[in-house]
Write a protein that holds these residues in place. Structure first.
Motif, short mmCIF file in Angstrom:
data_model
loop_
_atom_site.label_atom_id
_atom_site.label_comp_id
_atom_site.label_asym_id
_atom_site.label_seq_id
_atom_site.Cartn_x
_atom_site.Cartn_y
_atom_site.Cartn_z
N ALA A 1 -95.47 76.75 -54.14
CA ALA A 1 -94.50 77.82 -53.96
C ALA A 1 -94.80 78.90 -54.99
O ALA A 1 -94.87 78.62 -56.19
CB ALA A 1 -93.07 77.30 -54.13
N ASN A 2 -95.00 80.12 -54.54
CA ASN A 2 -95.36 81.24 -55.41
C ASN A 2 -94.19 82.20 -55.55
O ASN A 2 -93.63 82.66 -54.56
CB ASN A 2 -96.57 81.98 -54.85
CG ASN A 2 -97.79 81.08 -54.73
OD1 ASN A 2 -98.24 80.51 -55.71
ND2 ASN A 2 -98.32 80.92 -53.52
N LEU A 3 -93.84 82.50 -56.78
CA LEU A 3 -92.68 83.35 -57.07
C LEU A 3 -93.12 84.73 -57.55
O LEU A 3 -93.99 84.85 -58.42
CB LEU A 3 -91.82 82.70 -58.15
CG LEU A 3 -90.70 83.55 -58.76
CD1 LEU A 3 -89.62 83.85 -57.72
CD2 LEU A 3 -90.10 82.86 -59.98
N LYS B 1 -84.15 81.61 -60.87
CA LYS B 1 -83.22 80.48 -60.93
C LYS B 1 -83.37 79.59 -59.70
O LYS B 1 -83.37 78.35 -59.80
CB LYS B 1 -81.78 80.99 -61.05
CG LYS B 1 -80.75 79.90 -61.15
CD LYS B 1 -79.35 80.50 -61.30
CE LYS B 1 -78.28 79.40 -61.38
NZ LYS B 1 -76.91 79.99 -61.52
N VAL B 2 -83.51 80.19 -58.54
CA VAL B 2 -83.68 79.43 -57.30
C VAL B 2 -85.02 78.69 -57.32
O VAL B 2 -85.10 77.54 -56.88
CB VAL B 2 -83.60 80.37 -56.08
CG1 VAL B 2 -83.86 79.59 -54.79
CG2 VAL B 2 -82.24 81.05 -56.02
N ALA B 3 -86.06 79.32 -57.84
CA ALA B 3 -87.37 78.68 -57.91
C ALA B 3 -87.32 77.46 -58.83
O ALA B 3 -87.93 76.43 -58.53
CB ALA B 3 -88.40 79.68 -58.41
N GLY C 1 -78.58 81.11 -49.50
CA GLY C 1 -78.60 82.53 -49.81
C GLY C 1 -79.25 83.33 -48.70
O GLY C 1 -79.66 82.78 -47.66
N ALA C 2 -79.35 84.61 -48.92
CA ALA C 2 -79.93 85.52 -47.93
C ALA C 2 -80.62 86.66 -48.67
O ALA C 2 -80.38 86.88 -49.86
CB ALA C 2 -78.83 86.07 -47.01
#
Length: 217
Positions: free
Chosen positions: A129-131, A180-182, A28-29
């Motif tokens: 990893a922080n969302l 969703k990506v996380a 993705g971008a």
């Protein structure tokens, strides 16, 4: 004749073919408008010039008509429009040149509009990893890396967590469906980081316990 600077990539966003057993799970971008607003402070810049326009119109209004005052202050609107267009073009260029990739073993970031570079972050080198998400579902996933590697804030900008200057955190910035990506990243990273890593150690430079294990090999 059209020209694509990334024509030489064997796989979009990757400088070389993936090793055997490694597969792409997501690419993705950044969403260019969200990146422009967030990383380039678009609203603040636009608001600043609107305030200048209003202030100049009010001051000029004490000695001339409203129309004349607004005309005299319109210079700030023109200047603000030019600045905003430049920010939009910068945000668009940054988003267009960026490809974020998640495989079953690592996170890969191809970033940079003027000077392109590719960064690799194996899951074993990611501490956390922080969302952060927004109402539209877009968001940012910031990576806390292990080891002594440091990334320059200006070198990595805008693909990092804002205001983490001493210890920069590379980030998948302003991506759609960030939650969703996380979840995908968490699912594929867990088995990868739980696997033990066995490294061959020179017994002469190891602690006594490690030396005995290495010698036993």
């Amino acid at each position: 004749m059209s020209h694509d600077d990334f024509d030489q990539e064997p796989i979009r966003g990757l400088p070389e073919m993936l090793p055997e057993g490694e597969t792409i799970l997501w690419q993705g971008a950044p969403y260019w408008w969200a990146l422009t607003k967030e990383s380039l402070s678009f609203k603040w810049v636009a608001g600043y010039f609107l305030i200048l326009f209003g202030w100049r119109a009010i001051v000029a209004g004490s000695t001339m008509s409203v129309i004349e005052a607004m005309t005299a202050a319109s210079f700030y609107l023109v200047l603000g429009a030019v600045a905003c267009i430049m920010l939009i073009l910068t945000g668009w260029a940054q988003a267009k040149s960026t490809v974020y990739t998640i495989t079953n073993r690592r996170v890969i970031m191809r970033v940079g509009a003027a000077l392109t570079m590719t960064l690799n972050f194996p899951f074993t080198q990611i501490a956390a990893a922080n969302l952060t998400t927004r109402k539209d579902g877009s968001g940012t996933i910031a990576l806390q890396t292990l080891g002594e590697t440091r990334f320059g804030y200006l070198t990595l900008w805008p693909h990092l967590r804002p205001w983490r200057i001493t210890r920069t955190e590379p980030a998948l910035r302003c991506i759609p469906q960030a939650a969703k990506v996380a979840r995908l990243m968490a699912e594929v990273a867990e088995p990868e980081i739980s696997q033990p890593r066995v490294a061959r150690i020179d017994p002469a430079h190891a602690t006594p316990n490690v030396a005995s294990l290495a010698a036993a090999e």
